[in-house]
Structure formats: structure tokens, C-alpha cells
Design a protein around this motif. Structure first.
Motif, short mmCIF file in Angstrom:
data_model
loop_
_atom_site.label_atom_id
_atom_site.label_comp_id
_atom_site.label_asym_id
_atom_site.label_seq_id
_atom_site.Cartn_x
_atom_site.Cartn_y
_atom_site.Cartn_z
N ASP A 131 -108.62 -44.47 -38.11
CA ASP A 131 -109.81 -44.10 -38.88
C ASP A 131 -110.69 -45.30 -39.22
N TYR A 132 -110.52 -46.38 -38.48
CA TYR A 132 -111.34 -47.57 -38.75
C TYR A 132 -111.61 -48.32 -37.44
N LYS A 133 -112.54 -49.25 -37.54
CA LYS A 133 -112.81 -50.16 -36.43
C LYS A 133 -113.11 -51.54 -37.01
N ILE A 134 -113.01 -52.54 -36.18
CA ILE A 134 -113.30 -53.90 -36.61
C ILE A 134 -114.64 -54.34 -36.03
N GLU A 135 -115.57 -54.66 -36.90
CA GLU A 135 -116.88 -55.16 -36.47
C GLU A 135 -117.19 -56.46 -37.20
N THR A 145 -118.32 -38.75 -35.59
CA THR A 145 -118.16 -38.61 -34.14
C THR A 145 -117.01 -39.46 -33.63
N GLU A 146 -116.93 -40.70 -34.12
CA GLU A 146 -115.87 -41.62 -33.71
C GLU A 146 -114.50 -41.10 -34.18
N LEU A 147 -114.47 -40.56 -35.38
CA LEU A 147 -113.20 -40.05 -35.91
C LEU A 147 -112.73 -38.84 -35.11
N LYS A 148 -113.67 -38.01 -34.70
CA LYS A 148 -113.32 -36.84 -33.87
C LYS A 148 -112.75 -37.30 -32.54
N ARG A 149 -113.32 -38.34 -31.97
CA ARG A 149 -112.80 -38.86 -30.72
C ARG A 149 -111.37 -39.38 -30.87
N SER A 151 -109.23 -38.47 -33.12
CA SER A 151 -108.36 -37.32 -33.36
C SER A 151 -107.99 -36.65 -32.04
N ASP A 152 -108.98 -36.51 -31.14
CA ASP A 152 -108.71 -35.91 -29.83
C ASP A 152 -107.73 -36.75 -29.02
N ILE A 153 -107.85 -38.07 -29.13
CA ILE A 153 -106.92 -38.98 -28.43
C ILE A 153 -105.50 -38.77 -28.93
N ALA A 154 -105.34 -38.68 -30.28
CA ALA A 154 -104.01 -38.48 -30.88
C ALA A 154 -103.43 -37.13 -30.46
N VAL A 155 -104.26 -36.09 -30.42
CA VAL A 155 -103.79 -34.77 -30.02
C VAL A 155 -103.34 -34.78 -28.55
N THR A 156 -104.09 -35.49 -27.73
CA THR A 156 -103.72 -35.60 -26.31
C THR A 156 -102.38 -36.32 -26.15
#
Length: 297
Positions: A131-135, A145-149, A151-156
Motif C-alpha cells: 500500500d505504499y511506494k518510495i519516491e 488506481t495503484e492500490l487496486k493494481r 490488490s490484483d497482483i496479490a489475488v493473482t
């Protein structure tokens, strides 16, 4: 205060079976003595482990000296008149109320509570949703949108692991390899749970499974994705919980949860009794004369 403990007596007999009298003198000091019963009560009030202390003469002597010193301090405080101090009296009243509440809790809840709760013993594989990124060297929250992506990765990932289970790979081996939480070292075993302990999605999935079954679809709950397997199903009660739940710490936590529920039910019953009047809605903040509850005439 210029006193010293004169003698600590009969320490070896403290550890002998409970047939010894509570009136046995186990220590003497300048100006007084301590009986077995007083020493046991003191340890209970301090929430000290009797078994641990009574196994060690050194610990027994240390605790008896501590108890005697506390008595010295109380005597000195009384001589100075601190027991007549208004703040002390208010504090003593609160302490007395607290002790009375604990006695009531022990009698009405711990001794009388009857519970029978469905429970399941669960193994889990937990895939954390990032739920985070490093910038620019700083941790930043993800956009929706990023969190949804993520979540989809974890579900996969969870789906791929479920496919491995379908090929007869062992759940505990996969938990050790893929799980992102503390339970991985135990093969995903998190012990027994009751429904209210976990997020609704987790509990609904876990309690729908039969023994040895696992979830065929990823379970999204909280900040992650779960694959669950039920190892055992039981109805936990006061009579069987210690036999079924071998982990003493977990058994104690479950019992505390059941006692807390019984406490809420007990207090609700008191508050809704026929002779209780509630005036909370009519009371005004800052007006101490307002009566919030009235019991009886």
C-alpha cells in the motif's frame, strides 16, 4: 525509618502441600509477623505467581522481605497522618471500589459464566497488499488506481498458490514458502479462532469450510489476501477449552474474550433491570448534581 527484618522463618515449609495451616507464621520482623495466609493473599493481590515463588527459597525470602518493608512504610505513613489526608481517602475509596468490582467480576463472571462458542483451528497463507511506494527516498501512499493494481497482483499470487494446492502440495509447506506473516514458521497455523476475532470476510470463509478443506478462491480482507484451511472444528466451553487449546497463552486470550462478552451481557442486564432509571439524555455537562442513573426508590 530505622528498622530491619530480624528473621525469615519456615521458608522450606511454604512449598509443601496446601494442607499446612494459613495461620502458620512464615516470617517475623521487628514489630510483627507474617502468616502463610497473609503471604498468599499478598501474592494474589500483587498478581505474583505462587508456584514460581514457592519453588525458590531465595524468591520466598525476597518477597517476604518486600512484604515486611511495605508494612513498615504503611506504619510510618499512618504515624505521619497521611491516612487522614483527603487525597489519600479519595484514592482509598477508588481502590476499594476497584477491588469490589474485581471480586464481583470473579464471582459473577469467571465463576458463573457459561459459554459455548463455535471455533475453528485455521492455517493461513497471507499475501500482503502493498500500500505504499518510495519516491525521492520517501514512503508515499498509493493512489486508488495503484492500490487496486497491487490488490490484483496479490489475488493473482494467491490464485497461483491455490493451484499448487490443487496439485496436492502441502498447505503447511506452501505457507512456509509464500506467507507474508508470522504464522509461516508454524506452517500457517494460527490456532483456534472464534468468528468475532477476525474480519467478517475472513470469518465467513473460515467457518464455511469443513475439516481439511481450504478456500478455493482468494479471500480479500483488511490489508491482504488469504488462503485458509480448517484443521479442526470444536465447540469451546469452560469445561473443555484447556484440553482442546494446548497453547496456554491462546487459551487464556480466548477465555478473556468470552469473559469480556459475559461481562458486557451482565452489565447490560443490570442497566436494563426494572428498578433502574436512566437520565443520561437529560443530564447537562458541567452540572454534577444531575442524576444519571437511579436504582430503586
Amino acid at each position: 525509618m530505622n528498622r530491619s527484618i530480624l528473621a525469615v522463618m519456615l521458608l522450606p515449609v511454604l512449598a509443601i502441600a496446601a494442607c499446612k495451616s494459613k495461620n502458620d507464621v512464615v516470617a517475623t520482623y521487628d514489630g510483627g509477623r507474617i502468616t502463610r495466609g497473609e503471604f498468599y493473599d499478598w501474592m494474589d493481590i500483587k498478581r505474583l505467581s505462587r508456584d514460581t515463588i514457592l519453588k525458590s527459597p531465595k524468591h520466598q525470602k525476597n518477597k517476604l522481605e518486600m512484604m515486611a518493608l511495605e508494612r513498615f512504610a504503611v506504619e510510618e505513613a499512618v504515624k505521619e497522618g497521611f491516612d487522614k489526608n483527603r487525597e489519600f481517602i479519595a484514592f482509598a475509596d477508588m481502590a476499594a471500589e476497584s477491588q469490589l468490582m474485581e471480586l464481583l467480576y470473579n464471582r459473577e463472571i469467571k465463576e458463573k459464566a457459561v459459554f459455548k462458542e463455535p471455533a475453528v483451528r485455521v492455517r493461513q497463507i497471507f499475501i500482503r497488499i502493498k500500500d505504499y511506494k518510495i519516491e525521492k527516498g520517501k514512503r508515499q501512499k498509493l493512489s486508488a488506481t495503484e492500490l487496486k493494481r497491487e490488490s490484483d497482483i496479490a489475488v493473482t499470487r494467491a490464485g497461483e498458490i491455490i493451484a499448487k494446492l490443487g496439485k496436492k502440495e502441502k498447505f503447511e509447506d506452501l505457507a512456509r514458502q509464500y506467507s507474508d506473516d508470522f504464522s509461516k514458521k508454524n506452517g500457517g497455523d494460527i490456532g483456534f479462532i472464534v468468528a468475532e476475532m477476525m474480519p467478517p470476510e475472513f470469518s465467513k470463509a473460515a467457518f464455511s469450510l469443513k475439516e481439511k478443506e481450504y478456500t478455493r478462491e482468494p479471500v480479500v480482507a483488511g490489508g491482504g489476501v488469504y488462503i485458509l484451511q480448517v484443521v479442526d472444528r470444536e465447540n469451546l466451553s469452560a469445561k473443555n477449552i484447556d484440553k482442546i487449546v494446548k497453547d496456554k497463552t491462546q487459551a487464556a486470550r480466548l477465555k478473556n474474550r468470552f469473559y469480556a462478552k459475559a461481562s458486557r451481557e451482565y452489565l447490560d442486564a443490570l442497566a436494563t433491570a426494572g428498578d433502574v432509571e436512566r437520565h443520561l439524555e437529560k443530564s447537562i455537562a458541567g452540572r454534577p448534581s444531575d442524576i444519571i442513573f437511579k436504582v430503586g426508590d
